[in-house]
Motif scaffolding. Structure first.
Motif, PDB file in Angstrom:
ATOM      1  N   ASP A  47      12.527  -1.260  -3.265  1.00 36.33           N
ATOM      2  CA  ASP A  47      11.973  -1.012  -2.114  1.00 36.33           C
ATOM      3  C   ASP A  47      10.804  -2.277  -1.502  1.00 36.33           C
ATOM      4  N   LEU A  48       9.533  -2.390  -2.423  1.00 34.01           N
ATOM      5  CA  LEU A  48       8.514  -3.093  -2.175  1.00 34.01           C
ATOM      6  C   LEU A  48       9.451  -4.710  -2.086  1.00 34.01           C
ATOM      7  N   GLU A  49       9.659  -5.388  -3.393  1.00 29.27           N
ATOM      8  CA  GLU A  49      11.274  -6.444  -3.631  1.00 29.27           C
ATOM      9  C   GLU A  49      11.750  -7.138  -2.632  1.00 29.27           C
ATOM     10  N   ARG A  50      12.357  -5.687  -1.872  1.00 29.18           N
ATOM     11  CA  ARG A  50      13.152  -6.495  -0.350  1.00 29.18           C
ATOM     12  C   ARG A  50      12.946  -6.145   0.058  1.00 29.18           C
ATOM     13  N   THR A  51      11.807  -5.825   0.710  1.00 30.96           N
ATOM     14  CA  THR A  51      10.590  -6.096   1.901  1.00 30.96           C
ATOM     15  C   THR A  51      10.639  -8.228   1.828  1.00 30.96           C
ATOM     16  N   LYS A  52       9.591  -8.173   0.570  1.00 27.43           N
ATOM     17  CA  LYS A  52       8.933  -9.376   0.405  1.00 27.43           C
ATOM     18  C   LYS A  52      10.385 -10.344   0.392  1.00 27.43           C
ATOM     19  N   ASN A  53      11.161  -9.832  -0.408  1.00 30.40           N
ATOM     20  CA  ASN A  53      12.658 -10.905  -0.172  1.00 30.40           C
ATOM     21  C   ASN A  53      13.441 -11.464   1.292  1.00 30.40           C
ATOM     22  N   ILE A  54      13.274  -9.893   1.653  1.00 28.44           N
ATOM     23  CA  ILE A  54      14.282 -10.403   3.687  1.00 28.44           C
ATOM     24  C   ILE A  54      12.320 -11.992   4.331  1.00 28.44           C
ATOM     25  N   ILE A  55      11.442 -11.063   3.946  1.00 22.55           N
ATOM     26  CA  ILE A  55      10.388 -11.867   4.282  1.00 22.55           C
ATOM     27  C   ILE A  55      10.431 -13.223   3.747  1.00 22.55           C
ATOM     28  N   SER A  56      10.625 -13.573   2.561  1.00 22.13           N
ATOM     29  CA  SER A  56      10.409 -14.824   2.313  1.00 22.13           C
ATOM     30  C   SER A  56      11.976 -15.636   3.151  1.00 22.13           C
ATOM     31  N   ARG A  57      13.173 -15.078   2.521  1.00 22.09           N
ATOM     32  CA  ARG A  57      14.060 -15.249   3.351  1.00 22.09           C
ATOM     33  C   ARG A  57      14.376 -15.850   4.612  1.00 22.09           C
ATOM     34  N   ARG A  86      -7.071   3.508  11.260  1.00 22.23           N
ATOM     35  CA  ARG A  86      -5.294   4.246  11.045  1.00 22.23           C
ATOM     36  C   ARG A  86      -4.685   2.952  10.564  1.00 22.23           C
ATOM     37  N   LEU A  87      -3.750   3.146   9.759  1.00 25.27           N
ATOM     38  CA  LEU A  87      -3.106   2.116   9.405  1.00 25.27           C
ATOM     39  C   LEU A  87      -0.823   3.028   9.639  1.00 25.27           C
ATOM     40  N   VAL A  88      -0.404   1.955  10.386  1.00 23.85           N
ATOM     41  CA  VAL A  88       0.859   2.287  10.017  1.00 23.85           C
ATOM     42  C   VAL A  88       1.621   1.846   8.379  1.00 23.85           C
ATOM     43  N   LEU A  89       1.618   2.770   8.280  1.00 27.62           N
ATOM     44  CA  LEU A  89       2.345   2.853   6.619  1.00 27.62           C
ATOM     45  C   LEU A  89       3.904   3.443   6.581  1.00 27.62           C
ATOM     46  N   MET A  90       4.210   2.952   5.278  1.00 24.95           N
ATOM     47  CA  MET A  90       6.090   3.675   5.340  1.00 24.95           C
ATOM     48  C   MET A  90       6.061   4.844   4.244  1.00 24.95           C
ATOM     49  N   LYS A  91       6.751   6.048   5.183  1.00 31.71           N
ATOM     50  CA  LYS A  91       7.120   7.332   3.670  1.00 31.71           C
ATOM     51  C   LYS A  91       7.944   6.538   3.415  1.00 31.71           C
ATOM     52  N   GLN A  92       9.315   5.446   3.535  1.00 30.76           N
ATOM     53  CA  GLN A  92      10.627   5.022   3.028  1.00 30.76           C
ATOM     54  C   GLN A  92      10.808   4.172   3.476  1.00 30.76           C
ATOM     55  N   LEU A  93      11.283   3.283   2.522  1.00 35.44           N
ATOM     56  CA  LEU A  93      11.609   1.837   3.698  1.00 35.44           C
ATOM     57  C   LEU A  93      12.183   1.546   4.838  1.00 35.44           C
ATOM     58  N   GLY A  94      12.364   2.319   6.396  1.00 37.26           N
ATOM     59  CA  GLY A  94      13.054   2.008   7.671  1.00 37.26           C
ATOM     60  C   GLY A  94      12.305   3.063   7.929  1.00 37.26           C
ATOM     61  N   GLN A  95      11.307   3.902   7.368  1.00 37.50           N
ATOM     62  CA  GLN A  95      10.692   5.233   8.251  1.00 37.50           C
ATOM     63  C   GLN A  95       9.307   4.518   8.301  1.00 37.50           C
ATOM     64  N   ALA A  96       8.193   4.435   9.255  1.00 34.29           N
ATOM     65  CA  ALA A  96       6.860   4.418   9.831  1.00 34.29           C
ATOM     66  C   ALA A  96       6.151   5.524   9.714  1.00 34.29           C
ATOM     67  N   ILE A  97       4.772   5.263   9.966  1.00 38.31           N
ATOM     68  CA  ILE A  97       4.619   6.338  10.014  1.00 38.31           C
ATOM     69  C   ILE A  97       3.264   6.157  10.566  1.00 38.31           C
ATOM     70  N   ILE A  98       1.911   6.498  11.283  1.00 40.01           N
ATOM     71  CA  ILE A  98       0.877   6.661  11.599  1.00 40.01           C
ATOM     72  C   ILE A  98      -0.099   6.994  11.089  1.00 40.01           C
ATOM     73  N   LEU A 138       0.798  -1.037  -0.151  1.00 40.30           N
ATOM     74  CA  LEU A 138      -0.339   0.008  -0.112  1.00 40.30           C
ATOM     75  C   LEU A 138       0.888   1.715  -0.438  1.00 40.30           C
ATOM     76  N   SER A 139       1.938   1.250   0.504  1.00 40.51           N
ATOM     77  CA  SER A 139       3.067   1.865   1.035  1.00 40.51           C
ATOM     78  C   SER A 139       3.520   2.482  -0.665  1.00 40.51           C
ATOM     79  N   HIS A 140       3.632   2.020  -1.205  1.00 38.14           N
ATOM     80  CA  HIS A 140       4.288   1.867  -2.499  1.00 38.14           C
ATOM     81  C   HIS A 140       3.184   2.171  -3.627  1.00 38.14           C
ATOM     82  N   ARG A 141       1.925   1.356  -3.114  1.00 39.80           N
ATOM     83  CA  ARG A 141       1.055   2.244  -4.273  1.00 39.80           C
ATOM     84  C   ARG A 141       0.266   3.708  -3.968  1.00 39.80           C
ATOM     85  N   MET A 142       0.881   3.750  -3.067  1.00 41.79           N
ATOM     86  CA  MET A 142       0.351   5.667  -2.651  1.00 41.79           C
ATOM     87  C   MET A 142       2.336   6.176  -3.056  1.00 41.79           C
ATOM     88  N   GLY A 143       2.249   5.521  -3.043  1.00 49.75           N
ATOM     89  CA  GLY A 143       3.902   6.491  -4.356  1.00 49.75           C
ATOM     90  C   GLY A 143       4.940   6.414  -3.085  1.00 49.75           C
TER      91      GLY A 143
END
Lengths: 361, 361
Positions: A288-298, A329-341, A277-282
């Motif tokens: 970085d979305l792929e990087r996230t999926k990758n570490i989770i998969s690993r 309210r959702l916790v999303l990411m303004k960029q990877l490594g920086q979450a916001i509510i 969703l953070s990706h779709r929000m731009g």
């Protein structure tokens, strides 16, 4: 052994992190009163209960035990009552200690029991899963589930001390080790891009159960959480960042029924949805979305969930505690490594992010 | 109308005491969030529920109600669960207020529900019995009973505001008015000999339901309790004085089964036993023991309890929360109007004091 202090004023307490810890020596200054009730489950009891009974007896305490069935589905009011029954049958008074020996479910239930028995007795935590070592050791959240929602009934209860012994992770099924890694990855994603790089470097060793690496990951995760909790104990603000992936994850767990998926697995897929969703929000790049999926998969964690009708999914999300004044309210990411509510997200994009990370069958 | 502030730092709150109070005006600054759950019982609902529903609706809030059966025997985990069910069925979130409209049982249950729903939501108290106006309005003790003991499960939960409306005592059965007077008398006996003289002067008017006198008695009692609680919120020391008569009283209630005797009635006889033991210890004169029995009798309260086998009586006393490290501590009187907490009493004299104030049949 490393020691981390959680700074909460007069409720400050230490977390001891290492391998083959000596429980008698480490618990001695922190067990208050004469009576100790060790709450554990049928899986952990044959492995570690004797060890802690002996350690506490050696301190000259009266020790009783309460062994619950193993699983999230028993984290309910009925089994909470078993703990109260056990405490009252042996005549324990308000000067006793409840020691939680087990994973997050045991910690949550024993913690809530200690918060409400006689309106509050002492609490000690010995988390025996990676998930509970990184997640339940810090923050004081305890509670039980209700058929209409997870963790709906509970209390904030801080322990006297936490013992996180990596050598007890040897007996942990690989699936549960991975579930714990989900929360470790969460700390990297929400606020520490360097920790993410460290995890990318060491993920294979972590999955293989390297105790030194696990101790380091637990220390870094707990330190991260302790910093956030010390600023915001009752979750008025910043602390809500810790819920990254959890609102989506709760919907997955609620729909499947507690216990089908492990909490960490649901959070893992929930974090993918939040990042998507953070990706779709731009805000987050496709890389970085792929990087996230990758570490989770690993980490051997699921990045998609079973097919869940969208209306059901959204219904369960709206029962989440993060709903304030009817606004999700959702916790999303303004960029990877920086979450916001934030409440500022596009609901259509949220639906897309949910559907894009479900099984299509 | 008189206003009493209970001083607990950032949890400071007011108690409004008077007749024909305006709930809309008085509640307005203190109801947080959009959603209000009014918890009451089948006796109070037909009398006062509409009034409070209308007042809260006029504040623009969503109002829901949860009506429990009336009686101490329903103060258990099963009926506590009804409150959680009601909150979750209407989708209330952590920003809601639970308003207790009723006596001590409703206050204790709604208070504990508000402390543990979502790990704590807002709480407002409208006590409708004299007992709950003087006893439950101050101190934040909430909870439920367990088959093995009274108030064994609960939390400390402070309200946002308390409305003590004397005009609502018109509908209170005389027996319950008297039960409330037991706690009023307690404050005089434990620490205020001048208040005892005031009660001796005005007891007939109090029993007759004079609202001005009742308001004054509630104000004096709450002020007394507020002073003690502000010094010792979690009952580490001085606060235990408030348990004068309660350890004996709990044994009476436990033996008879909750609900047979009113709490205030059991405390009344418990205070006679405590004073009798203080007399046998040589601390209180025979004249002052008679003076104690006399004021309790004039409040239409029992000064002897039914015959209870001594072993049973002692067994229930030892389950009381005041037991510390296996040693029974009692609230006794060094002299009339000056209570102390002590382990230093003669057990044989205690047995005599119990037996001397039981029915002989």
């Amino acid at each position: 052994m490393q020691t981390l202090h959680v700074e909460l004023g007069d409720r400050r307490y230490p977390i001891f992190i290492g391998s083959d810890l000596n429980p008698q020596e480490l618990l001695e200054p922190y067990i208050k009163g004469r009576q100790v009730m060790i709450v554990t489950n049928t899986t952990v009891a044959p492995l570690y209960l004797d060890r802690y009974v002996r350690a506490v007896e050696a301190l000259g305490k009266t020790v009783e035990t309460c062994i619950l069935p193993d699983g999230e589905k028993y984290k309910n009011i009925e089994h909470l009552t078993h703990i109260f029954d056990a405490l009252l049958k042996v005549g324990f008074n308000r000067d006793c200690t409840v020691l939680a020996l087990g994973g997050g479910v045991i910690g949550d239930m024993a913690g809530f029991a200690s918060a409400s028995f006689q309106r509050g007795v002492y609490f000690v935590q010995v988390p025996t899963t990676l998930l509970s070592q990184v997640d339940s050791s810090v923050g004081g959240k305890t509670g039980i589930n209700h058929p209409l929602g997870k963790n709906m009934i509970g209390a904030f209860q801080q322990p006297q001390v936490v013992l996180a012994d990596m050598s007890q992770l040897k007996t942990l099924p690989p699936r549960e080790l991975s579930a714990g890694l989900a929360e470790v990855i969460k700390y990297a994603l929400l606020g520490d891009i360097e920790f993410l790089a460290w995890l990318e470097e060491h993920m294979d060793g972590l999955v293989a159960g390297d105790e030194k690496l696990l101790a380091e990951a637990v220390y870094k995760s707990c330190a991260h959480k302790a910093r956030i909790v010390a600023n915001d104990e009752k979750e008025q603000g910043e602390r809500a960042l810790l819920n990254l992936g959890h609102t989506f994850g709760h919907a997955i767990e609620s729909y499947l029924g507690y216990g089908e998926w492990l909490h960490g697995e649901a959070v893992a897929t929930g974090m993918v949805m939040a990042t998507d969703l953070s990706h779709r929000m731009g805000w987050v790049s496709e890389a970085d979305l792929e990087r996230t999926k990758n570490i989770i998969s690993r980490a051997q964690l699921p990045i998609i969930c079973p097919k869940i009708p969208l209306d059901d999914f959204l219904g369960f999300m709206s029962h989440d505690k993060k709903v304030l004044n009817g606004q999700l309210r959702l916790v999303l990411m303004k960029q990877l490594g920086q979450a916001i509510i934030t409440k500022e997200f596009d609901v259509e994009l949220m639906k897309q992010a949910i559907l894009a990370n479900q099984d299509i069958v």
